[in-house]
Design an enzyme around this catalytic site. Structure first.
Site, PDB file in Angstrom:
ATOM      1  N   LEU A 127     -55.990  -7.012   6.229  1.00  0.00           N
ATOM      2  CA  LEU A 127     -54.775  -6.625   5.504  1.00  0.00           C
ATOM      3  C   LEU A 127     -53.579  -7.374   6.063  1.00  0.00           C
ATOM      4  CD1 LEU A 127     -53.778  -3.039   4.422  1.00  0.00           C
ATOM      5  CD2 LEU A 127     -52.080  -4.584   5.383  1.00  0.00           C
ATOM      6  N   HIS A 231     -51.624  -3.276  18.319  1.00  0.00           N
ATOM      7  CA  HIS A 231     -50.433  -4.123  18.332  1.00  0.00           C
ATOM      8  C   HIS A 231     -49.257  -3.312  17.784  1.00  0.00           C
ATOM      9  CE1 HIS A 231     -47.727  -7.402  17.126  1.00  0.00           C
ATOM     10  NE2 HIS A 231     -48.396  -8.169  17.963  1.00  0.00           N
TER      11      HIS A 231
END
Length: 338
Positions: A127, A231
């Protein structure tokens, strides 16, 4: 401005390549390499073309398209079951408990064990949303459209679903986890290993990675701190996955230590709650906000819209959504509340 998800085509190559250059690394499913991306699009074309409804070794690629300009501004992917051609490796974080009667002491040690436990799972991944479009809920549209696709083609996907989140990358583009674990055995930087994996697969892990468990306490602090941590840009994605019912169960990526989220496919909220209906009126002014999809395989389209279930069981939708999906009265759509 209206957006929709549609099946990717081979002529989307340049769009994907331009977006791949913006990822900043650590994005195995979207490498900035035309040859690798072209191979993904060809594999997706073959998957969309197969009509037998059987579970196979498929990769599906969707793109987010601005219906007014035709620009492609995002992408996402689905895999029917991973690890069919090459082993699918993860680290599993677990605990070893030992007790000494002489010292009257119990010691618990955390271990990272190389495993293929997740082999055979379906996967949602790849994505990416263009930085210029990160508003208006388009990331949510990208993410959840995959679940509508799975619901509409349920027999093509395995019974367990996996989503890998990118791990922590430092200011140099390196990975503290890679430097502290695998990088010690391979003589390659994280960028080199990640790019090689994206292009050639991870068989080199099987060839060179030690098979014995790694004691977490023996790693540098920088590596320990990022195990199972997404992240910073992926924290919202992790919350979305949790809202869908996926959970972190100790599996982490072998490259960057990012968390792998899992669930039973039929328990994923947007798969479980997606329902089919025939389109009724297409001039709805006010209704429930929803993701609405139509089409089979390469004709799949998904967009935001308003819906209202009528007494006869048909679904009234708004004009803008009907135009984006290219549907009219009597066509079948699937939908799930936003």
């Amino acid at each position: 401005m209206s957006f929709r998800l549609r099946a990717a085509r081979p002529d989307d190559l340049e769009h994907l390549y331009e977006m791949a250059k913006l990822t900043g690394g650590g994005f195995t499913n979207l490498p900035a390499d035309r040859k690798a991306l072209a191979a993904k699009l060809e594999r997706a074309r073959a998957a969309f073309a197969r009509r037998d409804g059987e579970l196979g070794d498929d990769q599906f690629v969707l793109v987010l398209e601005n219906t007014e300009t035709g620009q492609v501004r995002g992408t996402c992917q689905m895999f029917s079951q991973v690890g069919q051609q090459l082993p699918f490796y993860s680290y599993r974080l677990n605990t070893l408990t030992q007790h000494s009667q002489e010292l009257d002491r119990t010691v618990r040690a955390e271990l990272l064990s190389l495993t293929t436990d997740l082999e055979g799972s379906a996967e949602v991944g790849g994505l990416f949303l263009h930085p210029g479009e990160r508003a208006g809920g388009l990331g949510l549209l990208l993410a959840r459209s995959r679940y509508l696709f799975i619901a509409m083609h349920r027999s093509r996907f395995a019974d367990r679903l996996l989503a890998e989140l990118r791990g922590v990358i430092d200011d140099r583009g390196g990975s503290p986890f890679w430097d502290g674990v695998a990088g010690r055995f391979f003589g390659m930087s994280f960028q080199e290993a990640d790019y090689f994996n994206a292009i050639n697969g991870n068989q080199f892990i099987a060839d060179l990675m030690p098979k014995h468990p790694v004691y977490v306490a023996m790693l540098q602090e920088e590596a320990r701190q990022v195990i199972g941590v997404p992240h910073p840009s992926g924290r919202a994605a992790m919350r979305m996955l949790e809202n869908e019912g996926l959970a972190f169960e100790g599996y982490v990526d072998i490259f960057d230590g990012g968390p792998s989220m899992t669930a039973r496919t039929d328990n994923v909220k947007s798969v479980r709650d997606a329902t089919p209906a025939r389109v009724g009126p297409t001039d709805l002014d006010l209704g429930e906000r929803a993701l609405i999809a139509t089409g089979e395989l390469d004709s799949f389209r998904c967009a935001y819209g308003m819906r209202e279930v009528l007494e006869d069981g048909t679904l009234a939708i708004d004009t803008v959504c009907a135009a984006a999906l290219e549907v009219d009265t009597g066509d079948e759509v699937w939908s799930v509340a936003r």
